[in-house]
Enzyme design. Sequence first.
Site, short mmCIF file in Angstrom:
data_model
loop_
_atom_site.label_atom_id
_atom_site.label_comp_id
_atom_site.label_asym_id
_atom_site.label_seq_id
_atom_site.Cartn_x
_atom_site.Cartn_y
_atom_site.Cartn_z
N ASN A 150 0.82 -1.21 0.00
CA ASN A 150 0.00 0.00 0.00
C ASN A 150 0.86 1.26 0.00
O ASN A 150 2.09 1.21 0.00
CB ASN A 150 -0.96 0.00 1.19
CG ASN A 150 -0.23 -0.03 2.53
OD1 ASN A 150 0.93 0.37 2.64
ND2 ASN A 150 -0.91 -0.51 3.56
N CYS A 205 -7.60 -2.06 -7.54
CA CYS A 205 -6.99 -2.19 -6.21
C CYS A 205 -8.10 -1.88 -5.21
O CYS A 205 -9.23 -2.35 -5.37
CB CYS A 205 -5.77 -1.30 -6.04
SG CYS A 205 -6.01 0.44 -6.48
N TRP A 220 -7.23 4.17 -7.82
CA TRP A 220 -6.57 5.40 -8.29
C TRP A 220 -5.08 5.46 -7.94
O TRP A 220 -4.42 6.45 -8.24
CB TRP A 220 -7.28 6.64 -7.76
CG TRP A 220 -7.52 6.68 -6.27
CD1 TRP A 220 -6.61 6.48 -5.28
CD2 TRP A 220 -8.76 6.97 -5.61
NE1 TRP A 220 -7.18 6.62 -4.04
CE2 TRP A 220 -8.52 6.93 -4.21
CE3 TRP A 220 -10.04 7.28 -6.06
CZ2 TRP A 220 -9.51 7.18 -3.26
CZ3 TRP A 220 -11.02 7.53 -5.11
CH2 TRP A 220 -10.76 7.47 -3.74
#
Length: 714
Positions: free
Chosen positions: A387, A451, A455
């Site tokens: 992430n 995801c 974005w």
Amino acid sequence: MKKQQKILQTLHESLGEMLKWRDVSTRKEHAREALKATMVMHMRNGEKPNEVVESDNELLSYLGKLLRDGPTHERPQDVSAALRVWMDAVNYETSGVYHEGPGKLAMLPFEKVLLHIPVLLLYEGAFVQSYMVVTDAKISLLINPNIREHHEAVEIPILLLKNISIFEECRGETASILELSMKNGWLVHICVPDLDQVVLTRSVLEAFLPSNYSKENFFAFKYHNEMRDRIPRRTVEDVLDEEYHRIIKQAGGASSSRWRVTSANENFNISDTMPEKSIVPWSISDDQVSELANFRINKRFPMVSWIHPRNGAALVRSSQPTVGLKNKTSEIDEKYMRKIAVSQDLYTAVVDARPFKNAVANLANGGGYISLKNYPKCKHVNANIPNIHAMTASLYKLRDLLTGSSPTDDGDWLPKLHASNWVRHIQRILQISIHIVFMLDREATTVLVHCTNGWDRTSQIVALSNIMLDPYYRTLKGFLALHEKDWASGAHKFGERVGSLGSDRHRAKGVSPIFLQFLECVVQILRQFPSAFEYTEEFLRHVANSPWEGKVGTYMVNTPKERCDIENHTISLTEQIEYLLSESGDHAREFTNEGYEATQSVLYPSSHPKDLSLWLSYHCLIDRRVKLSLRHPERCAPSTGGRPRWYPDKLAETCLSCRTLFTIVTRRHHCRQCGYIFCGACSYKKTSIGRVCTTCIHKEPEKGDLSETAGENA
């Protein structure tokens, strides 16, 4: 008390009167009166300032002393107000070149010079007198041309600043270090000889941090007002319409009839984070698009990014489905997945950019992943890309290593580079993008990428796959279209990711180098296929720096809707680049690859670590060109009382003379004559004042030079 109230009233009247005048000299005069009134209020005896503080520089120096009395949050509001008015009033007339002081600095004609002070820098191995010029757009470090005739100013955009602090390690001397911490991990130290000036400089910079002024005051609006007449207009709608029709036309034949451009999100009535127009299957109506959006997080429904011209396979992007713990399903979503496949006999690949455990964790938040039971003609692929927080931590580890923030042995450098995981992240993004290219190009498999929100990691993977698949995106015009389609209109949260919206705690958590990683991946491909790209690394470096320069509005906002709100008041990246290329100057030469050879082939770069390299020309841009110094014995003015100003231990990573890296074995030694740090081999001579470097050994010590009692530290 009454006297202070009267002075405050005088201050406010002066500020109000100043704002009525357009004439620069008149505005400065009223601003000067405001500063005087502020000083009077803060003087202990309440007397009017004497003639010693009548000049502009001394007025500012006195204001610096006032600001220095307490921490930032305790500074009197009237002092800060006076400082802001002064910055509003001061406006040096420039014509593209700044002439204040010895030296020239390239500037835009409408840039406002706020402050200029002398500093000391270590430039190309030599300590030289320099100047720091602060404008409303950037900080420029300008080396005295009398010392360096050919040099390039180091420019630090105002928007790049994250934190500003002062620390003193000069062993009783008056010089101080101004530390500038950047949002992209850079750390710059500048020596300012006058403590009052360094405090004032910090105050000026803090006043222009994004967290301290509203979005309406960004330099991008000023740039638009001054440049709009010269830069041709190119709206977002124009760029996207042209690109969408190119993609559908390129598909050709029966493939082109399968797709259409929908305006279902016109006026952003479905989602603020989606463009108003997008490509969808012909058989999906606008009402079905709205229904489809309800099954996706933030209503980011699947939209087509690219269509293969030979086999008709499509590259599609979206956010995660709203499956949740209740295992929700959607008939229209299942229908959509069947429609985007090349044929009913072929599978559609669903690439989840997240690690699988993250996808499972999102079930509790109403997200998750599709069940293959409901999508029998789909296969699932996990990209396992970490992430945004992991990417940010990785970048800071890399910058600490490259800038030498913490001393390290030669033997520790490679393990620490590996521990930063930066190259590993670049490798993983390339690997999954290459895999997607293979599925589209060789297997005729339609690929849907998502995801969590669609974005960040999705933009990286989809845009990179576009570049490998379509040679158009390897041209300058094509790259700008890709940037608009899959980044700006793809709702990458530029304002939050680059930190231009502010630096409060909530927004600071969202800062991440997602866009930078994409550009570094493009650099890796460009280095392996140098003739396949019309643009150069210099162009990519310009794009990487554009979010911080503050000239374009593209990077000020998070969503297409926010972009639409400022479109008529700012310049876009596409407009700016096209303008720079049309000028046929240095930018056109630097951005264009002379060895470019157009080719229609699909690129399959290597992602093996031996074929990857750090983008050092970007990561070490500042560190490789300029470092700081406190003083140089031959080129700088002598220190007060003859005592050398001591270079701080923590800022010396290498020997000044031979550039040997300091380690536990190779110790630091201060020269008692000049105050700088050398290794033992370059400072073995001992004189009456103690150990000195080889440069100072033949010099007579200045009168009053004394040896410090604790000058040597490991």
